[in-house]
Motif scaffolding. Structure first.
Motif, mmCIF file in Angstrom:
data_model
loop_
_atom_site.group_PDB
_atom_site.id
_atom_site.type_symbol
_atom_site.label_atom_id
_atom_site.label_comp_id
_atom_site.label_asym_id
_atom_site.label_seq_id
_atom_site.Cartn_x
_atom_site.Cartn_y
_atom_site.Cartn_z
ATOM 1 N N UNK A 487 60.657 21.684 41.925
ATOM 2 C CA UNK A 487 60.981 21.008 43.186
ATOM 3 C C UNK A 487 62.274 21.596 43.742
ATOM 4 N N UNK A 488 62.339 21.653 45.062
ATOM 5 C CA UNK A 488 63.539 22.133 45.756
ATOM 6 C C UNK A 488 63.764 21.253 46.976
ATOM 7 N N UNK A 489 65.025 21.065 47.323
ATOM 8 C CA UNK A 489 65.344 20.240 48.484
ATOM 9 C C UNK A 489 66.565 20.794 49.194
ATOM 10 N N UNK A 490 66.634 20.515 50.480
ATOM 11 C CA UNK A 490 67.794 20.864 51.288
ATOM 12 C C UNK A 490 68.075 19.749 52.282
ATOM 13 N N UNK A 491 69.350 19.459 52.521
ATOM 14 C CA UNK A 491 69.744 18.355 53.392
ATOM 15 C C UNK A 491 70.903 18.784 54.282
ATOM 16 N N UNK A 492 70.804 18.390 55.545
ATOM 17 C CA UNK A 492 71.949 18.543 56.454
ATOM 18 C C UNK A 492 72.277 17.166 57.017
ATOM 19 N N UNK A 538 69.210 21.184 46.132
ATOM 20 C CA UNK A 538 68.931 20.834 44.740
ATOM 21 C C UNK A 538 67.693 21.560 44.262
ATOM 22 N N UNK A 539 67.698 21.922 42.966
ATOM 23 C CA UNK A 539 66.557 22.540 42.315
ATOM 24 C C UNK A 539 66.245 21.780 41.043
ATOM 25 N N UNK A 540 64.959 21.684 40.726
ATOM 26 C CA UNK A 540 64.533 20.997 39.514
ATOM 27 C C UNK A 540 63.334 21.726 38.923
ATOM 28 N N UNK A 541 63.396 21.957 37.595
ATOM 29 C CA UNK A 541 62.274 22.586 36.898
ATOM 30 C C UNK A 541 61.994 21.803 35.632
ATOM 31 N N UNK A 554 68.217 21.116 36.106
ATOM 32 C CA UNK A 554 68.455 20.889 37.532
ATOM 33 C C UNK A 554 69.775 21.525 37.955
ATOM 34 N N UNK A 555 69.875 21.761 39.258
ATOM 35 C CA UNK A 555 71.105 22.308 39.851
ATOM 36 C C UNK A 555 71.343 21.598 41.184
#
Length: 952
Positions: A487-492, A538-541, A554-555
């Motif tokens: 999973x990956x996410x980005x937020x502004x 954020x990254x999750x594996x 996660x990062x």
């Protein structure tokens, strides 16, 4: 008043006696098997009234198919057995003179394809139990026409609705309320229960839902969220339904309000089908009904409008996946909000739209909500402040304020399943606020009980405009290997604030030794322009490396820019000069990186996770008196922390859950607290920042157990939690011995701690007729702060006890009563003679009666008692409300109601509080006695005359 509670006590004793008298009662028992004589475990067994199929009692078979229903009154019943995958069994049962009525072995027929077309006309099962899911048949629980879902929930066994509308089911708080599985106006459960009609509901389902983190990764984390789903009747999915109410009546002048009439209008309209939901709500009144949800209030304060439930910040399960900054609300010069809990006098208007579209691959949920409130608030506050030398001084404060606030809020959630392995989610939450406030305050400070030492009068005028928006993109991918996911996410996110304040203060120091210090006058213009931008990723594996084990990595990346221009001008008769000592311009750049990993064991209900994360926080800040300054002061800080996380969640089956966990929470200092800025908006309570602050660490430990028996509807919930603080951010005080002006400054102190527990226990005195809930919670806190450089230790011991009785013996009578006892025991190391013990007591009773001819009566009594023997404070507030109404017409769509609010004309808002080195009480004038005649019309089952696949 005493007679009222005597009646409640006698009624409780009578109910207990009635429930436990064995002489005229029998026990019904038997065994449930299939056609092959194999036991059918956990079948639900009912005794129904043959006249109207209402539930008299119920039970549940054990794992061998045996069942027992005790304390059954002799008579004739409809006996029913229900089990998933089998046809219901129905028979008439007439109990004999035997103490045990043994029905022997009862066989159920399985539902097969050959029998699927058979239609069995019989009474519906009032409730069905499937594992940890309880499904109620709404038609089996009678409520008056026009009732809301909230009224229906009060009738359901195992469900409790508090006075403020909060819902508890099976002993636990309900986190989400869905309508046909879809969100309704965001995440506020009360929006659905208070606005939807009970007669639109066919089923109510209570179950434990997975957390969003578990849904995202596909890995069970063991955590559950109590969820309630409202399933609509088919006819309400084919047309529109709604409700509109209008009312008016005279008001009492005793409360100090200038309004002679109280009026209100409110309504809602809903149009649902299998794929779409459309709802509109609106209200307008001057009866202190704001209609605001908690999200509206938070948005107005300028907090983040992001919907945390979608977990765009990946990481450890629990709250510490997020990055916490201190409270920056003070930067906004925000408007004081004092209208919560019905305080003061308000004129309100609100309205909103909600639209949901839900198919197998596409889900859209969006809403718009606007609310505005005009508030008039008058309060009196008494405070005793303790000094480091064992002394004290007393403050008497009077405030008058008039505020206006307007709030627009828009939310959107779009989820698209691209294919069987890829999902995309788009989120946006935005708000636009504006408001103004005029505040007058007078404070008299006494060194002793007679002579005034300092007097302050302040007039403040505020205006405010705010905008906030957060947009997130979440991508999920499931690999072919079971359990492997990414999973990956980005937020502004952006928040802007433009606020202005006019401050006029007159400070008289009546015991000053110098004539020049007797009078100080402040006349200033203060303005804030700020912008906060934030970028997050954020990254999750997740990788399964054995049948029962998962590795999660996660990062988190977070970059935040703050820019604040705070200008103060001294205003004279003919001049306006900048005050450089109070003005400040600053920029702060925050960079946060965190990487972590954990190993999870998940098998047969046992879920254990252990991990660790390393995180680094960097602050690059600069500040000066003005943005045009030649040189800037710098704040360059870098912090590195190692954060452990351990969690245990064990589903012990049969609705028993055990949980425990340990983690370390890190809170960064707020931008406001880091800046050496002096805030004199309250001239007798000055605040300034501290650029040397360190992050606050909290070592958190928690554990608990929950149990629910679906056969007897007995529930038990227990939890214990504790926190130990390292470098806790506290606000130390320096109090001028001559002027009594208090200057507060944040600093770090280690050693604070907090320990608490909650225990809840509920059980039926008589099934479907009487339920008793008992709970208690306690909290022990140790808070440290410096008073004039002397360390003060404040120990708070808070105890709360509560009992609630629910009586529903007949369809025409319901009675709810609860009692709350709260004790706040506060001890001060600086001045033990000022140790306090505060008592807050609340008794409440609610009686509903139905009379022939569709006449109804509701009356309630709320009796609040506030005591502090140390200060001689004793305030008693009895509030008696009553309403009588009649349902009109053959279709029962209309209602006329006469309501009397606060018949004794005693309503006043009272509060008591003990702080780190002070204790205070407050009284606020608020809406008192008024009468209202209202008319309600219910739109029900309006058939849609549109093309087959059309929506409007």
């Amino acid at each position: 008043m005493k007679n009222f509670f005597c009646i409640v006590l006698l009624w409780t004793i009578a109910t207990l006696t009635w429930a436990q008298t064995p002489a005229t009662r029998v026990t019904v028992q038997g065994r449930v098997v299939d056609t092959a004589s194999a036991p059918i475990p956990f079948s639900t067994v009912f005794l129904l009234n043959p006249k109207d199929s209402s539930m008299v009692s119920f039970g549940r078979a054990n794992d061998n198919g045996a069942f027992t229903i005790r304390n059954v009154k002799q008579g004739t019943y409809l006996f029913k057995i229900s089990s998933v995958g089998f046809f219901d069994h129905n028979q008439q049962l007439k109990t004999s003179d035997k103490t045990v009525e043994d029905l022997g072995t009862i066989k159920l027929k399985p539902i097969t394809k050959e029998l699927i077309e058979v239609v069995v006309k019989t009474a519906k099962a009032p409730l069905t139990i499937r594992g940890d899911t309880v499904e109620y048949n709404a038609s089996s629980f009678k409520v008056p026409p026009g009732s809301t879902v909230e009224d229906l929930l009060r009738k359901l066994p195992g469900v409790q609705v508090d006075q403020d509308g909060s819902i508890r089911a099976q002993g636990q708080e309900v986190k989400k309320v869905l309508v046909d599985g879809k969100a309704f106006f965001g995440n506020d459960p009360k929006m659905a229960t208070k606005n939807l009609q009970a007669q639109a509901i066919t089923k109510v389902q209570v179950f434990n839902d997975k957390t969003e983190q578990a849904k995202l990764t596909g890995v069970e984390d063991g955590k559950k969220e109590k969820t309630l789903n409202l399933e609509l009747k088919e006819e309400y999915k084919k047309g529109g339904f709604g409700k509109v109410t209008a009312g008016a009546g005279p008001a009492s002048r005793v409360d100090g309000s200038d309004i002679p009439m109280r009026t209100e209008i409110k309504g809602n309209y809903n149009k649902f089908d299998a794929k779409q939901q459309f709802s509109i709500i609106g209200l307008g009144n001057n009866t202190n009904q704001t209609g605001l949800s908690w999200d509206d209030y938070q948005d107005f304060r300028g907090s983040n409008s992001f919907n945390w439930n979608d977990n765009a910040d990946f990481g450890f399960s629990g709250s510490n996946r997020f990055i916490y900054f201190g409270n920056d609300d003070d930067e906004t010069l925000g408007i004081p909000i004092g209208g919560s809990q019905g305080r003061g006098f308000t004129n309100n208007a609100a309205g909103g739209l909600n639209y949901n579209y839900d198919t197998k691959k596409t889900k859209l949920s969006t809403s718009y909500y606007y609310s505005q409130t005009q508030l008039s608030l008058n309060s009196q506050r008494n405070r005793r402040t303790l000094l480091e030398n064992g002394g004290q001084f007393r403050t008497e404060e009077v405030t008058n304020q008039f505020n206006f606030s307007g709030n627009h809020r828009v939310s959107l959630r779009f989820e698209k399943q691209l294919d069987s392995t890829n999902t995309l989610v788009v989120l946006n939450n935005s708000r636009l606020n504006n408001g103004n406030a005029n505040l007058f305050t007078r404070q008299d400070l006494y060194r002793n009980s007679v002579d005034i030492s300092t007097r302050n009068t302040t007039n403040t005028g505020n205006t405010l405009q705010q905008f906030g928006s957060a947009t997130s993109l979440i991508y999920r991918h499931k690999f072919k290997k079971k359990g492997r996911s990414f999973a990956a996410s980005g937020t502004y996110q952006i928040n802007t604030n433009d606020a202005d304040r006019l401050l006029n203060a007159r400070n008289e120091f009546l015991q000053a030794t110098s004539a020049n210090d007797v009078l100080r006058i402040i006349n200033q213009e203060q303005g804030t322009v700020s912008q906060r931008s934030q970028y997050k990723a954020s990254l999750l594996f997740v990788e399964p490396f054995a049948k029962k084990y998962f590795w999660e990595t996660f990062y988190n990346f977070n970059l935040r820019y703050d820019e604040v221009d705070y200008d103060v001008f001294n205003v004279g008769d003919a001049s306006r000069t900048r005050n450089d000592s109070l003005s400040r311009y600053y920029k702060n750049n925050y960079l946060f990186n965190r990487i972590g990993s954990s190993v999870r064991y998940s098998f047969k209900g046992m879920n254990i996770s252990a991990g660790v994360a390393g995180q680094q926080f960097t602050l690059d800040g600069r500040f000066a008196a003005d943005q045009t300054a030649a040189t800037f002061n710098r704040i360059n800080r870098s912090f590195t922390n190692v954060v452990p996380n351990i969690s245990l969640n064990y589903d012990m089956k049969n609705n028993r859950y055990l949980f425990a966990g340990y983690d370390v929470g890190v809170q960064m200092p707020s931008s406001r607290d880091l800046q050496p800025i002096i805030d004199n908006s309250n001239p007798l309570y000055v605040r300034e920042g501290n650029p040397d602050l360190l992050p606050q660490l909290g070592h958190n430990l928690n554990g608990g157990f929950s149990y629910f028996n679906p056969g007897s509807f007995t529930n038990l919930f227990f939890n214990l939690y504790g926190t130990y603080y390292v470098n806790q951010i506290v606000y130390s005080q320096t109090i001028d011995p001559q002027t009594l002006i208090t200057t507060t400054r944040p600093e770090n102190i280690s050693g604070g701690r907090n320990l608490g527990s909650y225990i809840g226990f509920g059980f039926p005195l008589k099934k479907t007729k009487a339920t008793l809930n008992l709970n208690t919670n306690f909290n022990f806190g140790r808070n440290l702060t410096r008073i004039n450089d002397v360390l003060n230790e404040t120990n708070n011991r808070n105890y709360n006890f509560r009992t609630r009785l629910e009586l529903t013996p007949k369809d025409w009578l319901t009675f709810y009563a609860n009692a709350d006892w709260g004790i706040i025991n506060t001890r001060y190391s600086l001045n033990t003679s000022q140790n306090q013990r505060i008592y807050n007591t609340n008794y409440n009773g609610d009686l509903n009666l139905k009379f022939p001819g569709d006449f109804y009566l509701n009356t309630s009594m709320n009796y609040r008692i506030f005591k502090n023997e140390r200060l001689g404070f004793n305030q008693q507030v009895p509030i008696w409300n009553a309403s009588a109404y009649k349902i009109l017409g053959k279709a029962k769509k209309a209602e006329i109601r006469l309501t009397a609010f606060d018949l004794l004309n005693r309503n006043v808002i009272v509060s008591q509080y003990a702080g780190q080195n002070y204790v205070q009480d407050e009284r606020t004038r608020t809406l008192a006695r008024y009468f209202m005649l209202s008319f309600t019309y219910n739109m029900r089952g309006v058939q849609a005359k549109m093309r087959k696949n059309g929506y409007f």
